[in-house]
Write a protein that holds these residues in place. Structure first.
Motif, PDB file in Angstrom:
ATOM      1  N   MET A 178     -23.141 -29.593  24.181  1.00 59.63           N
ATOM      2  CA  MET A 178     -22.275 -28.873  25.096  1.00 59.63           C
ATOM      3  C   MET A 178     -21.765 -29.865  26.149  1.00 59.63           C
ATOM      4  O   MET A 178     -22.531 -30.625  26.716  1.00 59.63           O
ATOM      5  CB  MET A 178     -23.044 -27.727  25.745  1.00 59.63           C
ATOM      6  N   ALA A 179     -20.503 -29.798  26.404  1.00 60.35           N
ATOM      7  CA  ALA A 179     -19.882 -30.732  27.344  1.00 60.35           C
ATOM      8  C   ALA A 179     -20.274 -30.398  28.780  1.00 60.35           C
ATOM      9  O   ALA A 179     -20.664 -29.268  29.101  1.00 60.35           O
ATOM     10  CB  ALA A 179     -18.361 -30.675  27.202  1.00 60.35           C
ATOM     11  N   LEU A 180     -20.170 -31.402  29.623  1.00 58.22           N
ATOM     12  CA  LEU A 180     -20.514 -31.225  31.034  1.00 58.22           C
ATOM     13  C   LEU A 180     -19.623 -30.177  31.697  1.00 58.22           C
ATOM     14  O   LEU A 180     -20.085 -29.388  32.525  1.00 58.22           O
ATOM     15  CB  LEU A 180     -20.400 -32.561  31.778  1.00 58.22           C
ATOM     16  N   ASP A 181     -18.341 -30.136  31.308  1.00 58.97           N
ATOM     17  CA  ASP A 181     -17.435 -29.140  31.881  1.00 58.97           C
ATOM     18  C   ASP A 181     -17.888 -27.725  31.560  1.00 58.97           C
ATOM     19  O   ASP A 181     -17.833 -26.843  32.412  1.00 58.97           O
ATOM     20  CB  ASP A 181     -16.011 -29.360  31.363  1.00 58.97           C
ATOM     21  N   GLN A 182     -18.339 -27.522  30.324  1.00 61.74           N
ATOM     22  CA  GLN A 182     -18.798 -26.191  29.939  1.00 61.74           C
ATOM     23  C   GLN A 182     -20.085 -25.809  30.667  1.00 61.74           C
ATOM     24  O   GLN A 182     -20.268 -24.663  31.066  1.00 61.74           O
ATOM     25  CB  GLN A 182     -19.009 -26.123  28.420  1.00 61.74           C
ATOM     26  N   LYS A 183     -20.984 -26.775  30.858  1.00 61.93           N
ATOM     27  CA  LYS A 183     -22.218 -26.498  31.598  1.00 61.93           C
ATOM     28  C   LYS A 183     -21.899 -26.134  33.049  1.00 61.93           C
ATOM     29  O   LYS A 183     -22.497 -25.217  33.612  1.00 61.93           O
ATOM     30  CB  LYS A 183     -23.152 -27.710  31.563  1.00 61.93           C
ATOM     31  N   LEU A 184     -20.956 -26.861  33.632  1.00 58.73           N
ATOM     32  CA  LEU A 184     -20.551 -26.572  35.007  1.00 58.73           C
ATOM     33  C   LEU A 184     -19.914 -25.183  35.110  1.00 58.73           C
ATOM     34  O   LEU A 184     -20.178 -24.435  36.048  1.00 58.73           O
ATOM     35  CB  LEU A 184     -19.579 -27.641  35.496  1.00 58.73           C
ATOM     36  N   LEU A 185     -19.116 -24.832  34.122  1.00 55.20           N
ATOM     37  CA  LEU A 185     -18.483 -23.517  34.117  1.00 55.20           C
ATOM     38  C   LEU A 185     -19.523 -22.404  33.976  1.00 55.20           C
ATOM     39  O   LEU A 185     -19.453 -21.385  34.664  1.00 55.20           O
ATOM     40  CB  LEU A 185     -17.446 -23.430  33.007  1.00 55.20           C
ATOM     41  N   TYR A 186     -20.518 -22.587  33.101  1.00 52.45           N
ATOM     42  CA  TYR A 186     -21.573 -21.582  32.954  1.00 52.45           C
ATOM     43  C   TYR A 186     -22.397 -21.452  34.231  1.00 52.45           C
ATOM     44  O   TYR A 186     -22.775 -20.344  34.626  1.00 52.45           O
ATOM     45  CB  TYR A 186     -22.486 -21.912  31.771  1.00 52.45           C
ATOM     46  N   ALA A 187     -22.676 -22.576  34.887  1.00 49.58           N
ATOM     47  CA  ALA A 187     -23.423 -22.520  36.147  1.00 49.58           C
ATOM     48  C   ALA A 187     -22.618 -21.781  37.211  1.00 49.58           C
ATOM     49  O   ALA A 187     -23.168 -20.973  37.964  1.00 49.58           O
ATOM     50  CB  ALA A 187     -23.759 -23.933  36.616  1.00 49.58           C
ATOM     51  N   PHE A 188     -21.318 -22.036  37.264  1.00 51.32           N
ATOM     52  CA  PHE A 188     -20.488 -21.355  38.255  1.00 51.32           C
ATOM     53  C   PHE A 188     -20.375 -19.863  37.944  1.00 51.32           C
ATOM     54  O   PHE A 188     -20.352 -19.043  38.859  1.00 51.32           O
ATOM     55  CB  PHE A 188     -19.102 -22.005  38.333  1.00 51.32           C
ATOM     56  N   ARG A 189     -20.322 -19.517  36.672  1.00 49.90           N
ATOM     57  CA  ARG A 189     -20.305 -18.096  36.315  1.00 49.90           C
ATOM     58  C   ARG A 189     -21.598 -17.417  36.766  1.00 49.90           C
ATOM     59  O   ARG A 189     -21.588 -16.266  37.218  1.00 49.90           O
ATOM     60  CB  ARG A 189     -20.102 -17.936  34.815  1.00 49.90           C
TER      61      ARG A 189
END
Length: 168
Positions: free
Chosen positions: A1-12
């Protein structure tokens, strides 16, 4: 999983946490008779200041908190849709305006913990909603022309057809 997707899931997850906090605020506002913003709700009558026993402000804040929580839950689930993110941004801006106007303009409360904490949390969430979805959900640039791609697909369909057989 890309860092952008991890950041997006954390923000969600952060947005969902803020929605959960708003539901807690709503429950507290609707259960308690006094204002959770503080004991500084006053009304002026004949140059005298009397304590107001009106529970209108807590009920309105509770109903608004439920609406804001629902908007943020939808924003969490559908963060890839710009109108839903816009709805979340608008609810956060209205919340900030409400808390600041109650403290500064209407003076129904002071800048206490119950005003400052939601303002800081909502401001951080507002900044995140403003910048993160735009940065993380940008569509990939299309390198080929759409019309050229459609013509290639149509050409492939012509080649796949079986030749017509003459009946003679």
């Amino acid at each position: 999983m890309a860092l952008d997707q991890k950041l997006l899931y954390a923000f969600r997850g952060w947005i969902a946490f803020i929605a959960f906090m708003d539901m807690g605020t709503a429950v507290r506002c609707l259960i308690e008779k006094r204002s959770i913003l503080g004991e500084h709700s006053f009304t002026k009558i004949d140059n005298l200041t009397q304590q107001r026993d009106d529970s209108t402000l807590p009920r309105i804040l509770g109903a608004y908190s439920v609406l804001k929580a629902l908007a943020l839950i939808h924003c969490t689930l559908y963060i890839h849709y710009k109108p839903v993110v816009s709805m979340g941004i608008c609810s956060l801006v209205l919340t900030l305006l409400m808390y600041i106007s109650e403290a500064l303009y209407y003076q129904s409360t002071t800048f206490n913990f119950y005003v400052l904490f939601p303002c800081v949390i909502n401001a951080l969430t507002l900044l995140g909603l403003w910048f993160l979805p735009r940065r993380l959900l940008e569509p990939e640039p299309v390198t080929t022309d759409e019309n050229t791609e459609l013509l290639k697909m149509a050409g492939g369909m012509r080649r796949r057809r079986a030749p017509k057989v003459k009946d003679n």
